[in-house]
Scaffold this motif. Structure first.
Motif, PDB file in Angstrom:
ATOM      1  N   UNK A  49       0.727  -1.095   0.034  1.00 65.65           N
ATOM      2  CA  UNK A  49      -0.069   0.148  -0.044  1.00 65.65           C
ATOM      3  C   UNK A  49       0.663   1.166   0.075  1.00 65.65           C
ATOM      4  N   UNK A  50       1.923   1.195   0.753  1.00 68.67           N
ATOM      5  CA  UNK A  50       2.973   2.252   0.883  1.00 68.67           C
ATOM      6  C   UNK A  50       3.298   2.616  -0.720  1.00 68.67           C
ATOM      7  N   UNK A  51       3.859   1.615  -1.252  1.00 69.38           N
ATOM      8  CA  UNK A  51       4.448   1.769  -2.566  1.00 69.38           C
ATOM      9  C   UNK A  51       3.443   2.227  -3.414  1.00 69.38           C
ATOM     10  N   UNK A  52       2.123   1.690  -3.615  1.00 69.23           N
ATOM     11  CA  UNK A  52       1.102   2.356  -4.210  1.00 69.23           C
ATOM     12  C   UNK A  52       0.817   3.687  -4.099  1.00 69.23           C
ATOM     13  N   UNK A  53       0.685   4.165  -2.869  1.00 69.01           N
ATOM     14  CA  UNK A  53       0.500   5.490  -2.628  1.00 69.01           C
ATOM     15  C   UNK A  53       1.709   6.612  -3.014  1.00 69.01           C
ATOM     16  N   UNK A  54       3.086   5.814  -2.730  1.00 65.80           N
ATOM     17  CA  UNK A  54       4.154   6.895  -3.161  1.00 65.80           C
ATOM     18  C   UNK A  54       3.909   7.095  -4.573  1.00 65.80           C
ATOM     19  N   UNK A  55       3.236   6.225  -5.463  1.00 67.15           N
ATOM     20  CA  UNK A  55       3.027   6.261  -6.866  1.00 67.15           C
ATOM     21  C   UNK A  55       1.858   7.389  -7.149  1.00 67.15           C
ATOM     22  N   UNK A  56       1.293   7.746  -6.207  1.00 66.18           N
ATOM     23  CA  UNK A  56       0.063   8.625  -6.382  1.00 66.18           C
ATOM     24  C   UNK A  56      -1.259   8.191  -6.750  1.00 66.18           C
ATOM     25  N   UNK A  57      -1.225   6.787  -6.321  1.00 64.97           N
ATOM     26  CA  UNK A  57      -2.628   5.933  -6.259  1.00 64.97           C
ATOM     27  C   UNK A  57      -3.256   6.094  -4.814  1.00 64.97           C
ATOM     28  N   UNK A  58      -4.601   6.050  -5.005  1.00 66.19           N
ATOM     29  CA  UNK A  58      -5.453   5.989  -3.839  1.00 66.19           C
ATOM     30  C   UNK A  58      -5.582   4.588  -3.540  1.00 66.19           C
ATOM     31  N   UNK A  59      -5.187   3.993  -2.355  1.00 68.00           N
ATOM     32  CA  UNK A  59      -4.912   2.601  -2.210  1.00 68.00           C
ATOM     33  C   UNK A  59      -6.022   2.127  -0.975  1.00 68.00           C
ATOM     34  N   UNK A  60      -6.833   1.179  -1.051  1.00 68.52           N
ATOM     35  CA  UNK A  60      -7.464   0.618   0.196  1.00 68.52           C
ATOM     36  C   UNK A  60      -7.185  -0.735   0.317  1.00 68.52           C
ATOM     37  N   UNK A  61      -7.255  -1.173   1.668  1.00 72.86           N
ATOM     38  CA  UNK A  61      -6.710  -2.578   1.782  1.00 72.86           C
ATOM     39  C   UNK A  61      -7.798  -3.278   2.634  1.00 72.86           C
ATOM     40  N   UNK A  93       4.827 -14.122  -5.178  1.00 68.88           N
ATOM     41  CA  UNK A  93       5.545 -13.471  -4.254  1.00 68.88           C
ATOM     42  C   UNK A  93       6.949 -14.336  -3.928  1.00 68.88           C
ATOM     43  N   UNK A  94       8.200 -13.808  -3.489  1.00 67.59           N
ATOM     44  CA  UNK A  94       8.191 -12.571  -3.561  1.00 67.59           C
ATOM     45  C   UNK A  94       8.507 -11.708  -4.667  1.00 67.59           C
ATOM     46  N   UNK A  95       8.240 -10.462  -4.819  1.00 63.41           N
ATOM     47  CA  UNK A  95       8.487  -9.872  -6.313  1.00 63.41           C
ATOM     48  C   UNK A  95       9.175  -8.664  -6.075  1.00 63.41           C
ATOM     49  N   UNK A  96       9.756  -8.200  -7.023  1.00 62.40           N
ATOM     50  CA  UNK A  96      10.368  -6.671  -7.076  1.00 62.40           C
ATOM     51  C   UNK A  96       9.313  -5.661  -7.332  1.00 62.40           C
ATOM     52  N   UNK A  97       9.226  -4.678  -6.563  1.00 60.36           N
ATOM     53  CA  UNK A  97       8.252  -3.476  -6.595  1.00 60.36           C
ATOM     54  C   UNK A  97       8.371  -3.096  -7.937  1.00 60.36           C
ATOM     55  N   UNK A  98       9.227  -3.029  -8.733  1.00 58.77           N
ATOM     56  CA  UNK A  98       9.177  -2.387 -10.091  1.00 58.77           C
ATOM     57  C   UNK A  98       8.401  -3.432 -10.988  1.00 58.77           C
ATOM     58  N   UNK A  99       8.297  -4.816 -10.730  1.00 57.83           N
ATOM     59  CA  UNK A  99       7.678  -5.368 -11.563  1.00 57.83           C
ATOM     60  C   UNK A  99       6.069  -5.560 -11.331  1.00 57.83           C
ATOM     61  N   UNK A 100       5.861  -5.509  -9.950  1.00 55.65           N
ATOM     62  CA  UNK A 100       4.374  -5.213  -9.393  1.00 55.65           C
ATOM     63  C   UNK A 100       4.130  -3.768 -10.161  1.00 55.65           C
ATOM     64  N   UNK A 101       4.563  -2.748 -10.174  1.00 55.73           N
ATOM     65  CA  UNK A 101       4.245  -1.457 -10.823  1.00 55.73           C
ATOM     66  C   UNK A 101       3.852  -1.577 -12.379  1.00 55.73           C
ATOM     67  N   UNK A 102       4.955  -2.423 -12.954  1.00 53.96           N
ATOM     68  CA  UNK A 102       4.830  -2.300 -14.424  1.00 53.96           C
ATOM     69  C   UNK A 102       3.524  -3.392 -14.975  1.00 53.96           C
ATOM     70  N   UNK A 103       3.537  -4.464 -14.017  1.00 56.76           N
ATOM     71  CA  UNK A 103       2.252  -5.370 -14.588  1.00 56.76           C
ATOM     72  C   UNK A 103       1.002  -4.626 -14.028  1.00 56.76           C
ATOM     73  N   UNK A 104       1.016  -3.604 -13.293  1.00 54.70           N
ATOM     74  CA  UNK A 104      -0.294  -2.984 -12.941  1.00 54.70           C
ATOM     75  C   UNK A 104      -0.492  -1.987 -14.101  1.00 54.70           C
ATOM     76  N   UNK A 105       0.449  -1.217 -14.476  1.00 56.64           N
ATOM     77  CA  UNK A 105       0.270  -0.429 -15.726  1.00 56.64           C
ATOM     78  C   UNK A 105      -0.127  -1.242 -16.896  1.00 56.64           C
ATOM     79  N   UNK A 106       0.236  -2.469 -17.096  1.00 58.39           N
ATOM     80  CA  UNK A 106      -0.141  -3.159 -18.334  1.00 58.39           C
ATOM     81  C   UNK A 106      -1.782  -3.437 -18.139  1.00 58.39           C
ATOM     82  N   UNK A 107      -2.117  -3.724 -17.154  1.00 59.91           N
ATOM     83  CA  UNK A 107      -3.475  -4.151 -16.704  1.00 59.91           C
ATOM     84  C   UNK A 107      -4.225  -2.787 -16.923  1.00 59.91           C
TER      85      UNK A 107
END
Length: 222
Positions: A17-29, A101-115
């Motif tokens: 959640x901290x990673x996603x919010x740092x990218x400017x996303x609103x994130x609920x858990x 898991x475990x995954x690199x934060x950069x890969x998570x963000x990239x896959x999210x952008x693709x989706x």
């Protein structure tokens, strides 16, 4: 973007959640599927990150039932289950992608952008609007070839408006994109961000539709 993270491990949920919010996303858990069901019934999320072994059920079965009911929100499964049959089951249940898991934060963000690109019908990662060019991977903005520095909320707001070019987004829709359930929103926060974007990118880019919301008009047809 407004994201929902379904994860019962508090440490992992906090870090993602901290990673996603740092990218400017609103994130609920949500830590349970019951919470997740209530959340997606209450809010239109742009994407969901789904763990599979939740305390009150299996994420694959939950996703399959949601898809059967017509739910179309992009879903990225994020789990420790790495066997090929489990990956296949997750994708066949309606997931847009599967990350182990475990995954690199950069890969998570990239896959999210693709989706998110797929859901928006975008072939590439860049958005261009006249002399404006936005790169979500590098989080850069240029205007007439010159870099423009934006804050995280300003970038998220610009991206949301650009992806919806030609449509008016209401105040509630934009605030939902920028802020999660637990975030306190100042009454004039959205107007402040709009003001900053107009000052940095030009006063005519974002138009106010009185009584409705804001829009970036679609570019004229060639």
């Amino acid at each position: 973007m407004r994201l929902l993270l379904i994860e019962d491990d508090a440490a992992i949920a906090g870090a993602v959640a901290a990673l996603l919010r740092a990218q400017g996303h609103a994130c609920d858990v949500c830590a349970t599927l019951a919470c997740a069901s209530a959340a997606v019934d209450a809010e239109p999320f742009d994407a969901v990150l789904l763990d599979l072994g939740l305390p009150d059920g299996d994420g694959v079965a939950w996703l399959r039932a949601r898809r059967a009911a017509g739910w179309r929100t992009p879903v990225l499964i994020v789990t420790a289950r790495d066997a090929v049959p489990e990956r296949v089951a997750g994708l066949d249940s309606g997931a847009d992608d599967y990350l182990v898991k475990p995954f690199a934060p950069e890969e998570l963000l990239a896959r999210l952008r693709v989706a998110l690109r797929r859901s928006g019908g975008e072939a590439g990662g860049l958005l261009e609007h006249g002399a404006l060019r936005v790169d979500p991977a590098r989080r850069t903005v240029t205007l007439d070839g010159q870099p423009v520095t934006l804050g995280t909320k300003e970038f998220a707001l610009l991206w949301a408006l650009l992806r919806a070019r030609g449509r008016v987004l209401t105040r509630a829709q934009l605030e939902s994109t920028l802020y999660g359930f637990d975030e306190v929103v100042e009454s004039n926060a959205l107007e402040v961000h709009i003001h900053h974007l107009r000052r940095k990118l030009g006063s005519t880019l974002i138009q106010t539709v009185r009584g409705v919301g804001y829009t970036i008009p679609a570019p004229p047809s060639p």
